[in-house]
Motif scaffolding. Structure first.
Motif, PDB file in Angstrom:
ATOM      1  N   UNK A   2      -1.964   4.493  -7.145  1.00 53.18           N
ATOM      2  CA  UNK A   2      -1.453   5.755  -7.661  1.00 53.18           C
ATOM      3  C   UNK A   2      -2.220   6.940  -7.082  1.00 53.18           C
ATOM      4  N   UNK A   3      -3.540   6.766  -6.905  1.00 50.72           N
ATOM      5  CA  UNK A   3      -4.387   7.879  -6.459  1.00 50.72           C
ATOM      6  C   UNK A   3      -4.271   8.146  -4.965  1.00 50.72           C
ATOM      7  N   UNK A   4      -4.191   7.086  -4.172  1.00 52.09           N
ATOM      8  CA  UNK A   4      -4.219   7.247  -2.714  1.00 52.09           C
ATOM      9  C   UNK A   4      -2.870   6.989  -2.052  1.00 52.09           C
ATOM     10  N   UNK A   5      -1.899   6.527  -2.817  1.00 49.27           N
ATOM     11  CA  UNK A   5      -0.603   6.230  -2.218  1.00 49.27           C
ATOM     12  C   UNK A   5      -0.406   4.733  -2.062  1.00 49.27           C
ATOM     13  N   UNK A   6       0.820   4.319  -2.123  1.00 51.18           N
ATOM     14  CA  UNK A   6       1.138   2.899  -2.015  1.00 51.18           C
ATOM     15  C   UNK A   6       0.717   2.345  -0.659  1.00 51.18           C
ATOM     16  N   UNK A   7       0.229   1.126  -0.726  1.00 52.58           N
ATOM     17  CA  UNK A   7      -0.148   0.415   0.486  1.00 52.58           C
ATOM     18  C   UNK A   7      -0.019  -1.070   0.195  1.00 52.58           C
ATOM     19  N   UNK A   8      -0.858  -1.856   0.802  1.00 51.82           N
ATOM     20  CA  UNK A   8      -0.895  -3.296   0.533  1.00 51.82           C
ATOM     21  C   UNK A   8      -1.995  -3.549  -0.483  1.00 51.82           C
ATOM     22  N   UNK A   9      -1.633  -4.066  -1.639  1.00 50.26           N
ATOM     23  CA  UNK A   9      -2.610  -4.388  -2.685  1.00 50.26           C
ATOM     24  C   UNK A   9      -2.819  -5.897  -2.680  1.00 50.26           C
ATOM     25  N   UNK A  10      -4.090  -6.307  -2.544  1.00 53.51           N
ATOM     26  CA  UNK A  10      -4.366  -7.733  -2.376  1.00 53.51           C
ATOM     27  C   UNK A  10      -5.584  -8.163  -3.197  1.00 53.51           C
ATOM     28  N   UNK A  11      -5.502  -9.366  -3.740  1.00 57.21           N
ATOM     29  CA  UNK A  11      -6.665 -10.001  -4.352  1.00 57.21           C
ATOM     30  C   UNK A  11      -6.977 -11.235  -3.524  1.00 57.21           C
ATOM     31  N   UNK A  12      -8.175 -11.265  -2.956  1.00 57.52           N
ATOM     32  CA  UNK A  12      -8.620 -12.448  -2.216  1.00 57.52           C
ATOM     33  C   UNK A  12      -9.296 -13.385  -3.216  1.00 57.52           C
ATOM     34  N   UNK A  13      -8.753 -14.588  -3.343  1.00 56.46           N
ATOM     35  CA  UNK A  13      -9.189 -15.551  -4.344  1.00 56.46           C
ATOM     36  C   UNK A  13      -9.856 -16.755  -3.681  1.00 56.46           C
ATOM     37  N   UNK A  14     -10.266 -17.693  -4.528  1.00 52.38           N
ATOM     38  CA  UNK A  14     -10.834 -18.930  -3.986  1.00 52.38           C
ATOM     39  C   UNK A  14      -9.718 -19.798  -3.402  1.00 52.38           C
ATOM     40  N   UNK A  15      -8.710 -20.109  -4.224  1.00 54.96           N
ATOM     41  CA  UNK A  15      -7.590 -20.887  -3.684  1.00 54.96           C
ATOM     42  C   UNK A  15      -6.265 -20.598  -4.394  1.00 54.96           C
ATOM     43  N   UNK A  16      -6.200 -19.466  -5.102  1.00 51.40           N
ATOM     44  CA  UNK A  16      -4.961 -19.073  -5.770  1.00 51.40           C
ATOM     45  C   UNK A  16      -4.095 -18.259  -4.823  1.00 51.40           C
ATOM     46  N   UNK A  17      -2.806 -18.597  -4.774  1.00 51.26           N
ATOM     47  CA  UNK A  17      -1.872 -17.885  -3.897  1.00 51.26           C
ATOM     48  C   UNK A  17      -0.622 -17.519  -4.678  1.00 51.26           C
ATOM     49  N   UNK A  18      -0.114 -16.313  -4.453  1.00 56.13           N
ATOM     50  CA  UNK A  18       1.090 -15.896  -5.144  1.00 56.13           C
ATOM     51  C   UNK A  18       1.206 -14.391  -5.199  1.00 56.13           C
ATOM     52  N   UNK A  19       2.071 -13.899  -6.081  1.00 58.47           N
ATOM     53  CA  UNK A  19       2.281 -12.462  -6.237  1.00 58.47           C
ATOM     54  C   UNK A  19       2.437 -12.121  -7.709  1.00 58.47           C
ATOM     55  N   UNK A  20       2.089 -10.888  -8.051  1.00 60.94           N
ATOM     56  CA  UNK A  20       2.332 -10.363  -9.382  1.00 60.94           C
ATOM     57  C   UNK A  20       2.591  -8.872  -9.253  1.00 60.94           C
ATOM     58  N   UNK A  21       3.096  -8.259 -10.302  1.00 66.34           N
ATOM     59  CA  UNK A  21       3.364  -6.824 -10.279  1.00 66.34           C
ATOM     60  C   UNK A  21       2.706  -6.172 -11.493  1.00 66.34           C
ATOM     61  N   UNK A  22       1.924  -5.133 -11.250  1.00 63.47           N
ATOM     62  CA  UNK A  22       1.243  -4.384 -12.298  1.00 63.47           C
ATOM     63  C   UNK A  22       1.628  -2.914 -12.173  1.00 63.47           C
TER      64      UNK A  22
END
Length: 214
Positions: free
Chosen positions: A177-197
């Motif tokens: 919201x502050x800097x503008x839409x881009x690619x939002x990513x969480x780097x995990x140990x071995x979880x893969x998928x997508x969510x929307x917040x």
């Protein structure tokens, strides 16, 4: 055997590439300074706070000396210093820096999360990207990668959705919201998928897979 090898590498870098190369005279003090930096791996290092700490002990070293010592460690590729993301030089220079070892074996306290974060910092440097951390009020994003499209990255030791602190997601939504839409990513140990917040799509990528993408 492995610990002996790490100790040898460390001493080679610290004493040959820093102490000898830059002709540091007060080696005892430098070792104390280095210990404080190493205890901060994965966290913040502030020259002002270091200076105040030493002054409280009756040790007078200028901020310039402390800043030089930190720069020597960076130039010797012993540490990586991550600046705060900002659009002006003043925004960046006046803030503490996050400090990571160039090799996760140098961590004094072994913790998977900070070690993963360190591996990401090293890889971003290897890729030659322009990046920094970002704090917005009480939220923090581990890495903002300043390219097109801009990328916002959190790093967390997680193998399931319920292992991820919701603050990690909220921080990504807030920075989007502050800097503008881009690619939002969480780097995990071995979880893969997508969510929307809050309308922001967040991709979860295992560390091993993200490293292979580079």
């Amino acid at each position: 055997m492995a610990s002996d090898l790490v100790r040898t590498y460390r001493e080679t870098i610290v004493y040959r590439d820093v102490v000898d190369r830059y002709r540091i005279r007060d080696v005892t003090f430098f070792e104390t300074f280095l210990e404080l930096v190493e205890n901060s791996f994965g966290g913040y290092v502030s020259i002002t706070k270091l200076n105040n700490y030493f002054r409280s002990l009756g040790i007078n070293k200028s901020k310039r000396t402390l800043s030089n010592y930190l720069r020597y460690l960076e130039e010797a590729y012993y540490v990586i210093l991550v600046r705060k993301f900002g659009f002006t030089t003043r925004e960046v220079l006046q803030q503490p820096r996050k400090v990571y070892p160039i090799d996760t074996a140098y961590f004094r306290r072994k913790a998977i999360g900070p070690m993963m974060e360190s591996a990401v910092a090293v890889e971003l440097m290897r890729r030659g990207l322009n990046y920094g951390y970002l704090r917005i009020n009480d939220y923090e994003v581990d890495f903002v990668i300043n390219r097109e499209p801009r990328e916002y990255v959190q790093v967390t030791y997680a193998s399931a959705m319920d292992e991820i602190d919701r603050r990690e997601f909220r921080a990504l939504a807030r920075v989007s919201e502050a800097l503008g839409r881009g690619i939002a990513r969480v780097i995990t140990w071995d979880l893969e998928g997508e969510t929307t917040i809050n309308g922001v799509k967040i991709t979860m990528t295992p560390l091993w897979k993200w490293l292979l993408e580079g």
